[in-house]
Scaffold this active site. Structure first.
Site, PDB file in Angstrom:
ATOM      1  CE  LYS A 130      -1.531  -4.541   3.235  1.00  0.00           C
ATOM      2  NZ  LYS A 130      -1.750  -5.853   2.601  1.00  0.00           N
ATOM      3  CB  SER A 145      -0.890   0.007   1.260  1.00  0.00           C
ATOM      4  OG  SER A 145      -1.482   1.269   1.445  1.00  0.00           O
ATOM      5  CE1 TYR A 188      -3.457  -0.329   5.147  1.00  0.00           C
ATOM      6  CE2 TYR A 188      -3.951  -2.655   5.467  1.00  0.00           C
ATOM      7  CZ  TYR A 188      -3.693  -1.577   4.626  1.00  0.00           C
ATOM      8  OH  TYR A 188      -3.679  -1.767   3.271  1.00  0.00           O
TER       9      TYR A 188
HETATM   10  C1  WQD Z   1      -9.587   9.522   0.731  1.00  0.00           C
HETATM   11  C2  WQD Z   1      -9.772  11.020   0.978  1.00  0.00           C
HETATM   12  C3  WQD Z   1     -10.189  11.598   3.258  1.00  0.00           C
HETATM   13  C4  WQD Z   1     -14.080   9.695   3.598  1.00  0.00           C
HETATM   14  C5  WQD Z   1      -7.228   4.410   2.493  1.00  0.00           C
HETATM   15  C6  WQD Z   1      -6.394   3.592   3.393  1.00  0.00           C
HETATM   16  C7  WQD Z   1      -5.130   3.200   2.688  1.00  0.00           C
HETATM   17  C8  WQD Z   1      -5.475   2.518   1.405  1.00  0.00           C
HETATM   18  C9  WQD Z   1      -6.376   3.401   0.536  1.00  0.00           C
HETATM   19  C10 WQD Z   1      -5.441   0.143   1.661  1.00  0.00           C
HETATM   20  C11 WQD Z   1      -9.074  11.481   2.252  1.00  0.00           C
HETATM   21  C12 WQD Z   1     -11.381  11.948   2.377  1.00  0.00           C
HETATM   22  C13 WQD Z   1     -12.869  10.135   3.107  1.00  0.00           C
HETATM   23  C14 WQD Z   1     -15.090  10.643   3.920  1.00  0.00           C
HETATM   24  C15 WQD Z   1     -13.618  12.410   3.221  1.00  0.00           C
HETATM   25  N1  WQD Z   1      -6.141   1.297   1.663  1.00  0.00           N
HETATM   26  N2  WQD Z   1     -12.652  11.466   2.925  1.00  0.00           N
HETATM   27  N3  WQD Z   1     -14.821  11.979   3.708  1.00  0.00           N
HETATM   28  O1  WQD Z   1      -7.398   7.405   3.608  1.00  0.00           O
HETATM   29  O2  WQD Z   1      -6.496   7.851   1.258  1.00  0.00           O
HETATM   30  O3  WQD Z   1      -6.527   5.550   2.134  1.00  0.00           O
HETATM   31  O4  WQD Z   1      -7.528   3.712   1.309  1.00  0.00           O
HETATM   32  O5  WQD Z   1      -4.319  -0.067   1.361  1.00  0.00           O
HETATM   33  O6  WQD Z   1      -4.426   2.327   3.532  1.00  0.00           O
HETATM   34  O7  WQD Z   1      -6.086   4.391   4.493  1.00  0.00           O
HETATM   35  O8  WQD Z   1      -8.681   6.678   1.544  1.00  0.00           O
HETATM   36  O9  WQD Z   1     -11.035   6.893   0.890  1.00  0.00           O
HETATM   37  O10 WQD Z   1     -10.474   6.887   3.374  1.00  0.00           O
HETATM   38  O11 WQD Z   1      -9.914   8.864   1.969  1.00  0.00           O
HETATM   39  O12 WQD Z   1     -13.399  13.626   3.054  1.00  0.00           O
HETATM   40  O13 WQD Z   1     -16.225  10.305   4.372  1.00  0.00           O
HETATM   41  O14 WQD Z   1     -11.151  11.271   1.159  1.00  0.00           O
HETATM   42  O15 WQD Z   1      -9.958  12.644   4.195  1.00  0.00           O
HETATM   43  O16 WQD Z   1      -8.567  12.776   2.014  1.00  0.00           O
HETATM   44  P1  WQD Z   1      -7.247   6.987   2.201  1.00  0.00           P
HETATM   45  P2  WQD Z   1     -10.106   7.287   1.973  1.00  0.00           P
END
Ligand code: WQD
Length: 343
Positions: free
Chosen positions: A160, A131, A156
């Site tokens: 990785k 990741s 988590y």
């Molecule tokens: C994306 C953006 C949030 C939800 C995650 C895992 C990472 C990987 C990919 C596995 C961020 C914003 C989100 C919401 C929002 N997974 N957001 N409102 O955090 O980049 O990564 O998925 O390997 O390990 O952590 O993905 O989709 O949670 O967030 O504003 O209700 O959307 O702040 O900027 P993230 P995400």
């Protein structure tokens, strides 16, 4: 596609999951014979029906725990694999902070067991699901594989990073394994058939399923976690890659490993689109593509979020002869079609 007797069998741990199931489809389409091992702790058996509809045939699936040494040895003995794609892992960042030992035990033990069984059963090709979270907040963007990993932001993410080190050290000890660790950015979308897709359990943590559930009326409103970042519109930037592009990258990785004459090798490769998108642009694009107005508010930043991360995909383009082909608009259309199907 019916398997020929000599289609190379590939163990796909976690193959009933979001990325795993899409990779199973791409494997069959590329002439491989995937064998799923999944404990269904974070996936549903209905995924197997979706796979049957897409592929027109059943896919072998063992309902088993990847940490069960006896069970896994029996499966290796029976099936005779040509390679392994290891997806099976717990992946909820927030939960990993609350229950670190559950994550270290599950995510590391399953990898250690595979690394012990593979040489024993003469299986040398391993594709590992890593990741971009290992980069933390990179200094330079886009982030390349040479960018130093930063201390993980969560247990988590640490599983990785530690898993990558375990594979590297095993290969350096000349254990006959050829391994590629694929560092995913943000997998989104669904198979265009809408027969398989993301099935978040409970309230989605990730942006796209929260958007589609809000659009479907399941959630009242989306909260944008912060608009005071140092980005074009103040919201965070990520590299959103269509899950089918990601699945196809796994097939390419397997092909490259199969072609390699090395005894043992290890490498890491970023798998993204190479493009960064802000949260507000995701919302705008979703509204444009679906015609659905999203109800959202701007809220405080989410702890642990990095401001910007998106991939330099030069290495994937060259080493895997692969690049993401699907647009953000297509990803969001496919995600919405899937949400409408399951709502
Ligand atoms: C994306 C953006 C949030 C939800 C995650 C895992 C990472 C990987 C990919 C596995 C961020 C914003 C989100 C919401 C929002 N997974 N957001 N409102 O955090 O980049 O990564 O998925 O390997 O390990 O952590 O993905 O989709 O949670 O967030 O504003 O209700 O959307 O702040 O900027 P993230 P995400």
């Amino acid at each position: 596609m019916t398997p020929t007797g000599n289609s190379p069998k590939i163990l796909v741990t976690g193959g009933a999951g979001f990325i795993g199931s899409h990779t199973v489809v791409s494997l069959v389409e590329a002439g491989f014979e995937p064998v799923i091992v999944d404990d269904f702790s974070n996936s549903e058996r209905s995924v197997l029906d979706g796979l049957r509809t897409i592929l027109g045939r059943d896919v072998t699936c063992y309902s088993a725990n990847c940490n069960d040494a006896a069970e896994m040895a029996a499966i290796f003995q029976k099936e005779g694999f040509s390679g392994v794609i290891h997806f099976a892992a717990y992946k909820a960042v927030g939960e990993s902070v609350q229950k670190p030992l559950k994550y270290y035990r599950n995510n590391l033990d399953s990898l250690l067991l595979l690394l012990e069984l593979m040489p024993k059963y003469k299986v040398s090709n391993l594709v590992f699901s890593s990741s971009c979270t290992v980069y933390g907040q990179p200094e330079q963007l886009p982030v390349t594989e040479q960018t130093p990993r930063l201390p993980a932001q969560s247990p988590y993410g640490n599983t990785k990073a530690i898993s990558e080190d375990i594979i590297r050290d095993t290969v350096n000890a000349q254990v006959p394994i050829k391994a590629l660790a694929l560092r995913y950015f943000n997998p989104v979308g669904a198979h265009p058939s809408a027969e398989i897709g993301e099935l978040p359990l409970g309230v989605p943590a990730n942006l796209i399923p929260f958007i589609t559930q809000t659009a479907a009326g399941i959630r009242q409103s989306l909260t944008v976690y912060g608009d005071d970042y140092n980005t074009s519109d103040g919201t965070c930037v990520r590299d959103y890659i269509h899950v089918v592009d990601l699945a196809e990258a796994h097939v390419q990785a397997l092909r490259k490993l199969s072609e390699s004459s090395d005894e043992a090798s290890y490498d890491v490769i970023n798998i993204g689109t190479g493009r960064g998108e802000t949260v507000l642009n995701i919302i705008k694009t979703f509204e444009q593509e679906t015609g659905v107005k999203l109800n959202y508010t701007i809220g405080p930043r989410r702890a642990g979020d990095v401001e910007q991360v998106y991939a330099d995909v030069t290495k994937a383009n060259q080493a895997l002869d692969w690049q993401a082909r699907r647009s953000l608009a297509e990803s969001l259309r496919d995600a919405w079609r899937w949400q409408q199907k399951i709502s």
